[in-house]
Design a protein around this motif. Structure first.
Motif, PDB file in Angstrom:
ATOM      1  N   LEU A  12     -10.873  -1.356  19.334  1.00 56.84           N
ATOM      2  CA  LEU A  12      -9.853  -0.181  18.743  1.00 56.84           C
ATOM      3  C   LEU A  12      -8.878  -1.016  17.510  1.00 56.84           C
ATOM      4  N   MET A  13      -8.427  -2.103  18.057  1.00 57.00           N
ATOM      5  CA  MET A  13      -7.265  -2.592  17.142  1.00 57.00           C
ATOM      6  C   MET A  13      -7.737  -3.154  15.714  1.00 57.00           C
ATOM      7  N   PRO A  14      -9.002  -3.570  15.822  1.00 60.25           N
ATOM      8  CA  PRO A  14      -9.520  -4.176  14.113  1.00 60.25           C
ATOM      9  C   PRO A  14      -9.669  -3.068  13.510  1.00 60.25           C
ATOM     10  N   GLN A  15     -10.229  -1.875  13.705  1.00 57.63           N
ATOM     11  CA  GLN A  15     -10.459  -0.687  13.103  1.00 57.63           C
ATOM     12  C   GLN A  15      -9.129  -0.185  12.642  1.00 57.63           C
ATOM     13  N   LEU A  16      -8.038  -0.121  13.584  1.00 54.76           N
ATOM     14  CA  LEU A  16      -6.496   0.447  13.016  1.00 54.76           C
ATOM     15  C   LEU A  16      -6.215  -0.555  12.129  1.00 54.76           C
ATOM     16  N   TYR A  17      -6.394  -1.780  12.213  1.00 55.09           N
ATOM     17  CA  TYR A  17      -5.800  -2.774  11.361  1.00 55.09           C
ATOM     18  C   TYR A  17      -6.390  -2.481   9.787  1.00 55.09           C
ATOM     19  N   TRP A  18      -7.832  -2.518   9.899  1.00 57.32           N
ATOM     20  CA  TRP A  18      -8.515  -2.354   8.428  1.00 57.32           C
ATOM     21  C   TRP A  18      -8.238  -0.951   7.722  1.00 57.32           C
ATOM     22  N   LYS A  19      -8.505   0.072   8.595  1.00 56.17           N
ATOM     23  CA  LYS A  19      -8.581   1.265   8.143  1.00 56.17           C
ATOM     24  C   LYS A  19      -7.298   1.836   7.861  1.00 56.17           C
ATOM     25  N   LEU A  20      -6.244   1.663   8.928  1.00 54.95           N
ATOM     26  CA  LEU A  20      -5.094   2.580   8.655  1.00 54.95           C
ATOM     27  C   LEU A  20      -3.951   1.649   8.203  1.00 54.95           C
ATOM     28  N   MET A  21      -3.672   0.360   9.006  1.00 53.64           N
ATOM     29  CA  MET A  21      -2.560  -0.227   8.687  1.00 53.64           C
ATOM     30  C   MET A  21      -2.562  -0.957   7.332  1.00 53.64           C
ATOM     31  N   LEU A  22      -3.697  -1.530   6.756  1.00 58.31           N
ATOM     32  CA  LEU A  22      -3.692  -2.111   5.674  1.00 58.31           C
ATOM     33  C   LEU A  22      -3.566  -1.058   4.505  1.00 58.31           C
ATOM     34  N   ASN A  23      -3.806   0.135   4.740  1.00 61.67           N
ATOM     35  CA  ASN A  23      -3.515   1.267   3.663  1.00 61.67           C
ATOM     36  C   ASN A  23      -2.401   1.762   3.749  1.00 61.67           C
ATOM     37  N   GLY A  24      -1.444   1.263   4.841  1.00 65.30           N
ATOM     38  CA  GLY A  24       0.080   1.802   4.705  1.00 65.30           C
ATOM     39  C   GLY A  24       0.117   3.052   5.887  1.00 65.30           C
TER      40      GLY A  24
ATOM     41  N   ALA B   8       0.624  -1.243  -0.057  1.00 68.87           N
ATOM     42  CA  ALA B   8       0.007   0.005  -0.191  1.00 68.87           C
ATOM     43  C   ALA B   8       1.005   1.242  -0.091  1.00 68.87           C
ATOM     44  N   LYS B   9       1.952   1.323   0.682  1.00 65.97           N
ATOM     45  CA  LYS B   9       2.901   2.409   0.916  1.00 65.97           C
ATOM     46  C   LYS B   9       3.399   2.665  -0.423  1.00 65.97           C
ATOM     47  N   PHE B  10       3.961   1.640  -1.228  1.00 66.75           N
ATOM     48  CA  PHE B  10       4.551   1.845  -2.477  1.00 66.75           C
ATOM     49  C   PHE B  10       3.606   2.103  -3.519  1.00 66.75           C
ATOM     50  N   SER B  11       2.352   1.467  -3.450  1.00 60.90           N
ATOM     51  CA  SER B  11       1.468   1.817  -4.611  1.00 60.90           C
ATOM     52  C   SER B  11       1.061   3.380  -4.426  1.00 60.90           C
TER      53      SER B  11
END
Ligand code: FAD
Ligand code: UQ1
Length: 413
Positions: free
Chosen positions: A383-395, A20-23
């Motif tokens: 909170l962690m699931p939201q953090l994961y799906w919304k933020l982390m996987l988008n880089g 996600a970061k490089f894309s």
């Protein structure tokens, strides 16, 4: 044959977040992700699924929705690496060339290394939060529990989320209490390790928990066989002469399987260390022999506890150092080994362990996180699931280090 600027192998926590970061940096389809699965799972939720606090469906999203839109998804398994030639081959025989490679293949579960498994999962009382196939049986086993031993195992290999075998146990213990079956149950933790946790501060807190809750801990016990016909589990006593075993009857048996680096990665000795993990520099995350290869997450040789939280602490290091390499500059970003394990101790409490390579606690909040808290539990569950799906996987999530520094301003630690 196809060719890309960056190829990422694995679309799990590490692969997806780095891609996600490089894309967002590079033009469309300059990044390719090789990932065979249709569903991306947020594995940390399986602890909650096992206890009936979440449904398995809530832990998965279609891979097509989580992989970055700007990247090419190659829906296949990588099957052979040729690092000297900057190429790899997929299961269908497709040749993929790259300038830079990021390997994020996770760990493989080796249930079949235990005699009687996986077949015994089809029999009453045998369950495992580590697999989508068997996590549903944890709650089922608790519901059907009548009386006897409830045994929770820890294998004789490194595993992902080293706290998860205990979390399953604490939740189960509370379940049995709530359902008036606790006095009929003998709850025990049979672990291959010689200590309850690797970091002193949290080990002390957990020792108190097992004592208060009357849980027996049997160290250096490795599960080697399950005999469903007699409902017996056989353990090798690791400190006794080779071959010595001890057999326990079980009413419920929660298995954490041995795990290893994926076989295909292990097969390539140029890429791996003696133990079979991708051999990367512990600070820069660059491969020790191939400068255009980086690694992230569970499949790597990094000497820290394997978690999604650790991956969050690693993804910006990979991103920054790989960009520096592309620009012909010296790699300057260093990973400190940050990892975290929310040690859920029941249906409402959690010890939030966070530490670095030296086993030094690195807590985000300016409170003692070794204490069982409802706030930590809420963070873990909601909170962690939201953090994961919304933020982390988008880089967009690089771990809590910035938050920690702000919250600790002026406190001197
Ligand atoms: P994964 O996310 O496992 O991804 C690996 C990917 O590689 C997979 O998608 C796989 O399909 C793909 N792959 C494998 N082989 C190939 C191949 N040949 N070709 C192409 N692709 C391939 N972490 C926490 O931070 N907190 C927790 O509370 C927590 N609890 C957990 C509880 C449980 C029960 C489990 C199972 C894990 C838990 N974790 C937790 C750990 C966390 O899920 C992992 O550490 C994290 O997912 C690691 O990310 P990864 O990218 O290295 O591997
Ligand atoms: C974390 O960053 C993370 O990755 C998204 C997890 O995986 C699910 C975690 O369990 C934890 C605890 C963290 C660390 C984050 C904070 C805010 C302490």
């Amino acid at each position: 044959s196809q060719s890309y600027k960056i190829v990422v192998v694995g679309g799990g926590a590490g692969g997806c977040s780095v891609a996600a970061k490089f894309s967002s940096l590079l033009p469309k389809n300059h990044v390719a992700i090789i990932e065979p699965n249709d569903t991306h799972y947020y594995q940390p939720m399986w602890t909650m699924v096992g206890g009936g606090m979440k449904k398995l469906e809530q832990s998965g999203r279609p891979m097509s929705e989580v992989l970055p839109k700007n990247a090419r998804w190659i829906k296949e398994r990588a099957s052979e690496f040729f690092p000297k030639e900057n190429r790899l081959v997929t299961a269908s025989g497709e040749e993929i060339h790259y300038d830079y490679l990021v390997i994020a293949m996770g760990l493989q579960l080796d249930y079949d290394k235990i005699k009687g498994l996986p077949e015994a999962f089809n029999t009453p009382g045998v369950c495992s939060n580590y697999s989508t196939l068997y996590v549903g049986k944890t709650l089922e086993s608790l519901k059907n529990f009548k009386e006897g031993n409830a045994i929770f195992t820890f294998p004789n290999t490194p595993i992902k989320c080293a706290g998860a075998p205990q979390k399953a146990m604490y939740i189960s213990e509370e379940y049995l209490r709530k359902h008036n079956k606790r006095d009929k149950a003998n709850v025990m933790f049979n672990t291959s390790l010689g200590a309850i946790f690797g970091v002193k501060k949290y080990a002390e807190a957990l020792e108190k928990v097992v004592k208060e809750r009357n849980i027996a801990v049997n160290f250096r016990h490795e599960l080697v066989e399950v005999k469903p016909d007699t409902k017996e589990a056989v353990f090798r006593l690791l400190d006794d002469p080779a071959g010595t075993t001890k057999t326990f009857k079980y009413e419920m048996l929660h298995v954490t399987p041995p795990m290893s680096s994926p076989a295909l990665l292990r097969a390539n000795k140029q890429l791996t260390n003696e133990a079979g993990y991708l051999e990367i520099d512990k600070s820069t995350l660059q491969h020790v022999r191939f400068s255009n290869i980086f690694g992230i997450g569970d499949c790597t040789s990094l000497p820290t506890s394997k978690t999604a939280a650790a991956v969050a602490g690693q993804n910006k290091i990979v991103f920054d150092n790989l960009r520096l390499l592309m620009d012909g500059k010296k790699l300057s970003k260093k990973y400190d080994g940050y990892t975290s394990c929310p040690l859920v101790t029941g249906y409402s409490k959690c010890i939030l362990a966070e530490f670095d390579y030296d086993g030094k606690p690195l807590e985000t909040l300016p409170i003692n996180q070794a204490k069982e808290r409802m706030t930590s539990f809420f963070m873990k569950k909601e909170l962690m699931p939201q953090l994961y799906w919304k933020l982390m996987l988008n880089g967009w999530w690089n771990g809590p280090s910035t938050i920690r520094k702000i919250l600790h301003l002026g406190t001197g630690h």
